[in-house]
Design a protein around this motif. Structure first.
Motif, short mmCIF file in Angstrom:
data_model
loop_
_atom_site.label_atom_id
_atom_site.label_comp_id
_atom_site.label_asym_id
_atom_site.label_seq_id
_atom_site.Cartn_x
_atom_site.Cartn_y
_atom_site.Cartn_z
N GLU A 93 0.83 -1.21 0.00
CA GLU A 93 0.00 0.00 0.00
C GLU A 93 0.86 1.25 0.00
O GLU A 93 0.56 2.21 -0.72
CB GLU A 93 -0.93 -0.01 1.21
N ALA A 94 1.93 1.25 0.79
CA ALA A 94 2.83 2.41 0.83
C ALA A 94 3.48 2.63 -0.53
O ALA A 94 3.58 3.76 -1.01
CB ALA A 94 3.89 2.22 1.91
N LEU A 95 3.90 1.54 -1.17
CA LEU A 95 4.51 1.64 -2.49
C LEU A 95 3.51 2.16 -3.52
O LEU A 95 3.84 3.02 -4.34
CB LEU A 95 5.05 0.28 -2.92
N GLU A 96 2.28 1.67 -3.46
CA GLU A 96 1.24 2.14 -4.38
C GLU A 96 0.98 3.63 -4.19
O GLU A 96 0.79 4.36 -5.17
CB GLU A 96 -0.05 1.35 -4.18
N ARG A 97 0.98 4.10 -2.95
CA ARG A 97 0.80 5.53 -2.70
C ARG A 97 1.95 6.35 -3.29
O ARG A 97 1.73 7.39 -3.91
CB ARG A 97 0.68 5.81 -1.20
N ARG A 98 3.18 5.86 -3.10
CA ARG A 98 4.33 6.59 -3.63
C ARG A 98 4.33 6.61 -5.15
O ARG A 98 4.64 7.63 -5.77
CB ARG A 98 5.63 5.99 -3.12
N VAL A 99 3.98 5.49 -5.77
CA VAL A 99 3.91 5.44 -7.24
C VAL A 99 2.82 6.39 -7.74
O VAL A 99 3.02 7.12 -8.72
CB VAL A 99 3.68 3.99 -7.74
N GLY A 100 1.68 6.39 -7.07
CA GLY A 100 0.60 7.31 -7.45
C GLY A 100 1.03 8.76 -7.33
O GLY A 100 0.75 9.58 -8.21
N ALA A 101 1.74 9.09 -6.26
CA ALA A 101 2.23 10.46 -6.08
C ALA A 101 3.24 10.83 -7.16
O ALA A 101 3.24 11.95 -7.67
CB ALA A 101 2.84 10.62 -4.69
N ALA A 102 4.09 9.87 -7.52
CA ALA A 102 5.09 10.12 -8.58
C ALA A 102 4.40 10.37 -9.91
O ALA A 102 4.79 11.28 -10.66
CB ALA A 102 6.06 8.95 -8.68
N TRP A 103 3.37 9.57 -10.23
CA TRP A 103 2.62 9.78 -11.48
C TRP A 103 1.95 11.15 -11.48
O TRP A 103 1.95 11.85 -12.50
CB TRP A 103 1.57 8.69 -11.68
N THR A 104 1.37 11.54 -10.36
CA THR A 104 0.72 12.85 -10.27
C THR A 104 1.73 13.96 -10.50
O THR A 104 1.48 14.90 -11.26
CB THR A 104 0.05 13.01 -8.89
N GLN A 105 2.89 13.85 -9.86
CA GLN A 105 3.92 14.86 -10.03
C GLN A 105 4.42 14.90 -11.47
O GLN A 105 4.65 15.98 -12.03
CB GLN A 105 5.09 14.58 -9.08
N MET A 106 4.57 13.72 -12.10
CA MET A 106 5.01 13.68 -13.48
C MET A 106 4.00 14.36 -14.41
O MET A 106 4.37 15.11 -15.32
CB MET A 106 5.24 12.24 -13.93
#
Length: 104
Positions: free
Chosen positions: A35-48
């Motif tokens: 879940e933590a990894l999914e949150r970080r990946v989602g945040a990275a996609w949003t920032q990108m």
């Protein structure tokens, strides 16, 4: 027929119970990490996506500014393009002459 002593059976049951509990805790840990990894990946996609949108806005502004400048100063652009073309041609011609001299 072999029978097991009550203490061996209780110790085996306790070990199996401990293993089951450890496996459950490990599963919970993996789930939390996932879940933590999914949150970080989602945040990275949003920032990108935000960076991409920002770059696109800046590129559009630059294109509009360039278009306006070219329309306001057409002769300066034509002269600059001619000078750059002449300089590039002179450099390429010079390289070809030097290359021919070394090859011959």
């Amino acid at each position: 027929m072999m029978t097991t002593s009550p203490s061996l059976k209780s110790r085996t049951d306790a070990m199996l119970n401990d293993l089951g509990h450890a496996a459950h805790q490990a599963g919970d840990s993996v789930s939390a990490q996932t879940e933590a990894l999914e949150r970080r990946v989602g945040a990275a996609w949003t920032q990108m996506r935000q960076l991409e949108e920002s770059a696109a806005r800046r590129a559009r502004r630059a294109a509009v500014s360039t278009d306006e400048y070219v329309h306001e100063n057409p002769w300066q652009i034509i002269l600059a393009a001619a000078v750059l073309g002449f300089a590039a041609g002179a450099m390429m011609g010079s390289r070809r002459r030097r290359h021919r001299m070394h090859v011959s």
